[in-house]
Design a protein around this motif. Structure first.
Motif, PDB file in Angstrom:
ATOM      1  N   UNK A 134       0.741  -1.693   0.618  1.00  0.00           N
ATOM      2  CA  UNK A 134       0.247   0.509  -0.102  1.00  0.00           C
ATOM      3  C   UNK A 134       1.130   1.572  -0.051  1.00  0.00           C
ATOM      4  N   UNK A 135       2.041   1.403   0.591  1.00  0.00           N
ATOM      5  CA  UNK A 135       2.963   2.534   0.612  1.00  0.00           C
ATOM      6  C   UNK A 135       3.555   2.900  -0.529  1.00  0.00           C
ATOM      7  N   UNK A 136       4.203   1.655  -1.255  1.00  0.00           N
ATOM      8  CA  UNK A 136       5.135   1.651  -2.437  1.00  0.00           C
ATOM      9  C   UNK A 136       3.924   2.375  -3.664  1.00  0.00           C
ATOM     10  N   UNK A 137       2.774   1.611  -3.487  1.00  0.00           N
ATOM     11  CA  UNK A 137       1.984   1.837  -4.842  1.00  0.00           C
ATOM     12  C   UNK A 137       1.269   3.290  -4.444  1.00  0.00           C
ATOM     13  N   UNK A 138       1.480   3.672  -3.516  1.00  0.00           N
ATOM     14  CA  UNK A 138       0.701   5.461  -3.011  1.00  0.00           C
ATOM     15  C   UNK A 138       2.196   6.132  -4.276  1.00  0.00           C
ATOM     16  N   UNK A 139       3.096   5.896  -3.155  1.00  0.00           N
ATOM     17  CA  UNK A 139       3.933   6.765  -3.324  1.00  0.00           C
ATOM     18  C   UNK A 139       4.275   6.265  -5.273  1.00  0.00           C
ATOM     19  N   UNK A 140       4.079   5.895  -5.892  1.00  0.00           N
ATOM     20  CA  UNK A 140       4.735   4.860  -6.559  1.00  0.00           C
ATOM     21  C   UNK A 140       3.790   5.919  -8.548  1.00  0.00           C
ATOM     22  N   UNK A 141       2.059   5.824  -7.586  1.00  0.00           N
ATOM     23  CA  UNK A 141       1.138   6.546  -8.263  1.00  0.00           C
ATOM     24  C   UNK A 141       1.606   8.127  -8.732  1.00  0.00           C
ATOM     25  N   UNK A 142       1.739   8.381  -7.310  1.00  0.00           N
ATOM     26  CA  UNK A 142       1.276  10.174  -7.000  1.00  0.00           C
ATOM     27  C   UNK A 142       2.663  10.419  -8.299  1.00  0.00           C
ATOM     28  N   UNK A 143       3.691  10.021  -8.577  1.00  0.00           N
ATOM     29  CA  UNK A 143       5.250   9.915  -8.853  1.00  0.00           C
ATOM     30  C   UNK A 143       4.750   9.489 -10.268  1.00  0.00           C
ATOM     31  N   UNK A 144       3.750   8.885 -10.904  1.00  0.00           N
ATOM     32  CA  UNK A 144       4.049   8.682 -12.581  1.00  0.00           C
ATOM     33  C   UNK A 144       2.167   9.585 -12.107  1.00  0.00           C
ATOM     34  N   UNK A 145       1.215   9.995 -11.520  1.00  0.00           N
ATOM     35  CA  UNK A 145       0.211  10.451 -12.200  1.00  0.00           C
ATOM     36  C   UNK A 145      -0.309  11.570 -10.872  1.00  0.00           C
ATOM     37  N   UNK A 146       0.464  12.491 -11.194  1.00  0.00           N
ATOM     38  CA  UNK A 146       0.578  13.809  -9.179  1.00  0.00           C
ATOM     39  C   UNK A 146      -1.039  14.614  -9.990  1.00  0.00           C
ATOM     40  N   UNK A 147      -1.525  14.401 -10.825  1.00  0.00           N
ATOM     41  CA  UNK A 147      -2.506  15.260 -11.391  1.00  0.00           C
ATOM     42  C   UNK A 147      -3.260  14.902 -10.681  1.00  0.00           C
ATOM     43  N   UNK A 148      -3.896  13.034 -10.680  1.00  0.00           N
ATOM     44  CA  UNK A 148      -5.108  12.454 -10.565  1.00  0.00           C
ATOM     45  C   UNK A 148      -4.781  11.891  -9.638  1.00  0.00           C
TER      46      UNK A 148
END
Length: 592
Positions: free
Chosen positions: A1-15
């Motif tokens: 849950x931690x790494x998925x959240x951070x990774x998605x934030x960096x890939x899709x910061x506006x979403x």
């Protein structure tokens, strides 16, 4: 849950606007596991301070150094301008104070400009390394309390109290008009998540669970589901620029993480077993490497313009995973002298591929080390540009004071208006061109300053209106220093600014050119949309002009040089004259 959240934030910061919250979960897990392991070793009389630090070094540094040196080596060939002065940043990463280094550089995680770096995300490692260094002291205090009071829970309560005190710092220190860098990166404002996790790890019972609080299994499962939904919603919606995040929102989510951890670690339930599937296990084992590699890859794509290709996020993700698998294998070989294989077949082929890739990687690391040694110790400042901005600031103040007696509000109605009396509000891009603007718009009032965000314009126009200086022509040149779209905070400020200026003024908004920053295209698209919705708003297309003439830019690739400032002023003058001429002709036709 931690790494998925951070990774998605960096890939899709506006979403996935709140994916950065995964860092708080990382902190909770670090605090919990470190405390639990230390407590277990102490009970078995096997806790040793030297062994503790050796384990931390072996866990952290091999992968960290591989990523840093390889990244700098790759950038040496593909993006050398991004690492011209990387030495001090690398030192801050290796020595564990990168978060404070970034604070001194004013490197806002959400809206940075001059300090963009492939290692911006490693502020996290700074806090982790500082906590690793300090934990033995905290653990010694815990042991002293336990021996003094005779209760293990008393020591855990003390750590929890320290966490609560630290948790109050962020909301107490938050101010609406400040840069959130200090709050987001500060060890003192983020350590509470580590302390909360530590308190839970120290309070755990015999390694079976944290505490059952009775046999309310069904209620716990319901709470787990509700909290999981809340966390997923926060990942999706909780904007890092929102005041609520720093006034208690991040604390609330951190507490939710703690409760989720308690429920999952409760062996009287089977939730943890259900979540322990092979995919999640693989992601969890690779989470450190995935975290280290993601920003260097994403930054390179942005820097090179590869993010304009279709489905580029999938390519970024594939690159991150492949690099992680390789660096983890190298780190394992360094620390354990063995290699990991995929299955039991083709082992020789896997070893051969690993050796070929690793030899190339070692070569890149060599170039990286050479680049670090050769680079400047501090980021180079364009002193010529800096001096010009300072000179223009002083000149504007002097010349604007000479116009104090001008009654700009007496400018004729829109159909007859000329370029006289224009009010220009902007950031350092406009400030660098201020003297040239004065030559083509001699009766204008210019208010421009370094690092101004869109939110700073409203106070300026209100002040000028109170002084009687706000006329029928307003030029705005903002959007280089941060987003004006994709963040509700900035969109609201933009709407409020336009509403205050009203529909009867001519508004000329200069779009932005900052190709290395993610908000360039978003801001320009938003400005086009705004102009389509407001007939009195005209876009001055600086982006289209300057993108064809990079020779008109200073060393930073954003501010115009001496040739560029002339072209900036000319474009502004010509765009205003053309738009107002069309408006005047149209108004005359209507009158006839």
């Amino acid at each position: 849950m931690a790494i998925i959240g951070v990774t998605l934030f960096h890939l899709f910061p506006d979403t996935v606007k709140g994916g950065y919250l995964g860092v708080s979960l990382f902190f909770v897990l670090t605090g919990y596991l470190l405390a639990y392991i230390s407590k277990t070793e102490w009970k078995t009389a096997s806790f040793n301070l030297i062994d503790y630090y050796i384990k931390r070094i072996k866990r952290i540094y091999p992968s960290l150094l591989i990523v840093v040196f390889t990244t700098v080596g790759i950038y040496h060939f593909l993006a050398p301008d991004a690492i011209l002065s990387i030495r001090s940043e690398v030192f801050s990463i290796v020595l564990g104070y990168n978060n404070w280094w970034q604070i001194t550089q004013n490197a806002d995680y959400f809206t940075r400009i001059t300090n963009a770096s492939p290692f911006t995300h490693l502020w996290f490692m700074g806090i982790e390394l500082q906590y690793y260094l300090a934990w033995p002291v905290l653990f010694l205090i815990y042991i002293w309390i336990v021996r003094l009071r005779g209760k293990s829970s008393d020591g855990a309560v003390l750590i929890a109290i320290l966490g609560v005190v630290a948790a109050l710092l962020m909301p107490m220190m938050y101010q609406s008009n400040q840069d959130i860098t200090r709050l987001y990166y500060g060890t003192d404002t983020r350590v509470y998540a580590l302390l909360f996790g530590a308190a839970m790890g120290l309070y755990s019972k015999d390694g079976k669970n944290i505490t059952t609080f009775g046999g309310y299994g069904l209620i716990k499962c319901l709470v787990f589901v509700l909290l999981l939904i809340m966390v997923i919603a926060a990942y999706w919606l909780m904007d890092g620029e929102n005041a609520f995040t720093y006034q208690g929102g991040m604390l609330i989510i951190t507490v939710a993480f703690c409760i989720l951890l308690h429920i999952i670690a409760d062996h009287s339930l089977n939730i943890g077993n259900y979540l322990d599937i092979s995919l999640f296990r693989w992601i969890g084992r690779r989470s450190y490497g995935i975290f280290l590699w993601q920003y260097p890859v994403i930054f390179l794509f942005n820097h090179k313009g590869w993010n304009q290709q279709p489905f580029y996020e999938l390519i970024e993700l594939a690159a991150i995973i492949l690099l992680t698998v390789w660096s983890d294998a190298v780190a394992m070989y360094i620390t354990k002298y063995k290699l990991s294989y995929i299955g039991n077949r083709f082992i020789i082929v896997q070893c051969a591929v690993f050796m070929v890739i690793t030899i190339s990687g070692i070569s890149l690391m060599g170039y990286g080390c050479k680049e670090i040694v050769a680079s400047a110790s501090n980021k180079k400042i364009d002193t010529e540009l800096q001096a010009k901005l300072a000179k223009n600031t002083a000149a504007l103040e002097e010349q604007n004071n000479l116009n104090n007696q001008m009654d700009i509000t007496d400018v004729p109605n829109i159909p007859q208006v000329k370029l006289d009396g224009a009010v220009c509000i902007g950031d350092s891009v406009m400030l660098g061109s201020a003297m040239e603007i004065r030559q083509v718009l001699p009766a204008s009032y210019i208010d421009a300053e370094v690092s101004r965000y869109v939110g700073g314009a409203l106070d300026v126009v209100k002040r000028l209106n109170e002084q009687g200086r706000l006329g029928n022509i307003v030029v705005i040149a903002l959007g280089t220093n941060g987003p004006i779209a994709g963040q509700e905070r900035y969109e609201a400020q933009t709407r409020e600014l336009l509403a205050y200026l009203g529909n009867d003024r001519h508004i000329f908004w200069v779009n932005v050119y900052c190709p290395d920053l993610k908000w360039q295209n978003v801001n320009n698209a938003y400005l086009e949309k705004t102009a389509a919705q407001h007939s009195n708003v005209t876009i001055v297309d600086w982006y289209s002009l300057i993108s064809k003439h990079p020779e008109w830019l200073a060393k930073d690739g954003i501010h115009p040089n001496d040739r560029g400032t002339v072209q900036y002023a000319k474009l502004l003058h010509d765009s205003m004259l053309q738009a107002l001429a069309i408006q005047t002709v149209s108004s005359s036709d209507v009158a006839e």
